[in-house]
Scaffold this motif. Structure first.
Motif, short mmCIF file in Angstrom:
data_model
loop_
_atom_site.label_atom_id
_atom_site.label_comp_id
_atom_site.label_asym_id
_atom_site.label_seq_id
_atom_site.Cartn_x
_atom_site.Cartn_y
_atom_site.Cartn_z
N UNK A 68 5.86 5.84 -3.46
CA UNK A 68 4.67 6.56 -3.87
C UNK A 68 4.47 7.75 -2.93
N UNK A 69 4.56 8.95 -3.48
CA UNK A 69 4.32 10.16 -2.70
C UNK A 69 2.86 10.58 -2.89
N UNK A 70 2.10 10.52 -1.82
CA UNK A 70 0.71 10.97 -1.88
C UNK A 70 0.68 12.43 -1.44
N UNK A 71 0.30 13.32 -2.36
CA UNK A 71 0.33 14.76 -2.12
C UNK A 71 -1.08 15.27 -1.82
N UNK A 72 -1.20 16.29 -1.00
CA UNK A 72 -2.52 16.90 -0.79
C UNK A 72 -3.02 17.48 -2.11
N UNK A 73 -4.30 17.33 -2.34
CA UNK A 73 -4.86 17.85 -3.59
C UNK A 73 -4.78 19.36 -3.62
N UNK A 74 -4.19 19.95 -4.66
CA UNK A 74 -4.10 21.42 -4.75
C UNK A 74 -5.48 22.05 -4.65
N UNK A 75 -5.53 23.19 -3.99
CA UNK A 75 -6.82 23.83 -3.70
C UNK A 75 -7.36 24.65 -4.86
N UNK A 76 -6.51 24.99 -5.83
CA UNK A 76 -6.97 25.80 -6.95
C UNK A 76 -6.51 25.17 -8.27
N UNK A 77 -7.17 25.55 -9.34
CA UNK A 77 -6.80 25.04 -10.66
C UNK A 77 -5.40 25.48 -11.03
N UNK A 78 -5.00 26.68 -10.59
CA UNK A 78 -3.66 27.18 -10.88
C UNK A 78 -2.60 26.30 -10.23
N UNK A 113 4.77 -0.11 3.44
CA UNK A 113 5.29 0.61 4.60
C UNK A 113 5.10 2.11 4.39
N UNK A 114 4.76 2.82 5.45
CA UNK A 114 4.66 4.27 5.38
C UNK A 114 5.97 4.85 5.93
N UNK A 168 2.21 12.13 2.41
CA UNK A 168 2.76 10.90 2.96
C UNK A 168 3.62 10.23 1.91
N UNK A 169 4.63 9.52 2.36
CA UNK A 169 5.54 8.82 1.48
C UNK A 169 5.46 7.33 1.80
N UNK A 170 5.08 6.55 0.80
CA UNK A 170 4.85 5.12 0.98
C UNK A 170 5.88 4.30 0.22
N UNK A 171 6.34 3.24 0.84
CA UNK A 171 7.13 2.24 0.13
C UNK A 171 6.14 1.24 -0.43
N UNK A 200 17.13 10.63 10.96
CA UNK A 200 16.33 11.16 9.87
C UNK A 200 15.18 10.28 9.48
N UNK A 201 14.45 10.72 8.46
CA UNK A 201 13.21 10.04 8.09
C UNK A 201 13.43 8.64 7.56
#
Length: 390
Positions: free
Chosen positions: A71-81, A42-43, A52-55, A367-368
């Protein structure tokens, strides 16, 4: 977190370029880690920032361990920092092991994006309970709020006093204590989540840019918005704002009454989408004082009002010195108000609030976590209410 890409009462929509969300009865395979298979069932939410947060369900666990997780799917950080900072934040969260804090298990890179595997709390968020209270025209009881506040203060005290292997304090501050990050489990346990934006004094921690505000500014302390040094008292202020909203059904700050931004105010920008506009919150916090607190808590009992006034002092030095001090004060008032109030009573009240608010779920946006505890349909919720009344 913002849920603007999730329609109220409907199913979440997948972000562009993302696989479609899983649907009931048709789980979607995510990845495997050391023989354990993770399937999204489930999303729960999608944010404008791309998170996005997935069950999910874990298969192949040894010893019959519980299979559900988040499972929290996070956007890939744009920089190495930023990638380094993310890894450090997850490492920090790994250290937190407390019954009042949702456990972070693993970090997995999958299809170019970081995925954080976390403990699943089967129950509604405080955000949902506040909305349900608004729907039924009655907020939660003072006893329930005191109980929740005691549990959260205890969890924060653990984080604030955590040390490394050499006994050196890590200086952890949550800095995003808000109703959407607190869940009440089906058995009445309270869990604080989202230590991903936590601040720490650890030497290897990356420092956020001076103008960057992390976390929801609607619950930020005045000193944080002024970019002054953070202490555990900043979390105490945030917890105070949360408790006012839980007790009254109304947020402490009304951005519609905010005056114009004065010239010369330091420009800030938020890393996430705040629930209240950042410029207005800057102005309101710059002019915040005891009179604002009194207006918000005027209908509450004197002992509860006194606690909130002390937690919400503008000067951090005038607040409770530690989260443990706030915990003890909340616990003492709760013991006088409702001796023996604990998980069972909290679980019963959650069921009643949700059941009584359910009739307005098409009018009031919840709420969510949705109106009902995860995995419970309406008829199952009614059965839960009857059970708790016995």
């Amino acid at each position: 977190m913002s849920t603007s890409t999730t329609s109220s009462g409907g199913s979440p929509r997948s972000a562009p370029g993302r696989p479609p969300p899983p649907v009931p009865g048709s789980p979607r395979f995510l990845f495997s880690i050391e023989g354990v298979r993770y399937e999204a069932i489930r999303e729960l939410m999608v944010t404008p920032s791309g998170e996005s947060v997935l069950l999910a369900h874990r298969h192949g666990l040894e010893g019959g361990l519980p299979g559900l997780c988040v499972v929290r799917r996070l956007p890939s950080p744009s920089t190495s920092l930023r990638r380094k900072r993310l890894v450090e934040e997850i490492k920090l969260a790994f250290r937190l092991n407390h019954p009042g804090i949702a456990q972070v298990f693993q970090l997995k890179s999958h299809q170019g994006d970081p995925h954080v595997i976390m403990e699943y709390v089967p129950g509604p968020s405080l955000e949902t309970l506040v909305s349900a209270g608004v729907a039924r025209c009655q907020p939660v009881s003072e006893s329930f709020a005191l109980y929740v506040g005691t549990e959260l203060a205890e969890a924060l005290h653990h984080a604030h006093t955590l040390t490394d292997e050499e006994g050196k304090g890590l200086g952890i501050i949550h800095r995003d204590v808000s109703p959407r990050h607190v869940f009440v489990g089906t058995h009445g346990g309270v869990k604080l989540t989202n230590f991903g934006v936590a601040f720490s004094l650890m030497a290897f921690r990356m420092v956020s840019p001076e103008s960057l505000v992390r976390g929801d500014v609607a619950y930020a302390s005045p000193e944080y918005m002024e970019r002054m040094p953070l202490t555990p008292r900043s979390d105490i202020f945030s917890l105070g704002v949360l408790l006012v909203e839980l007790l009254t059904g109304t947020h402490l700050f009304d951005v519609q009454d905010a005056p114009r931004e004065p010239a010369g105010m330091r420009p800030l920008h938020s890393e996430t989408f705040p629930s209240l506009p950042l410029p207005q919150m800057q102005v309101l916090l710059s002019r915040f004082g005891p009179a604002d607190v009194e207006r918000a808590v005027a209908t509450l009992a004197p002992d509860v009002k006194s606690l909130l006034h002390m937690a919400l002092r503008v000067n951090p030095e005038e607040r409770f010195a530690t989260a443990a001090d706030l915990r003890d004060a909340l616990r003492a008032v709760l013991a006088q108000r409702s001796p023996g109030y604990g998980r069972q009573e909290a679980s019963g009240e959650v069921a009643r609030v949700l059941a009584e608010g359910s009739g307005m779920r098409d009018v009031v946006e919840f709420g969510e976590a949705g109106l009902f505890p995860e995995g419970l349909d309406a008829h199952e919720l009614e059965a839960l209410v009857k059970k708790n009344k016995k």
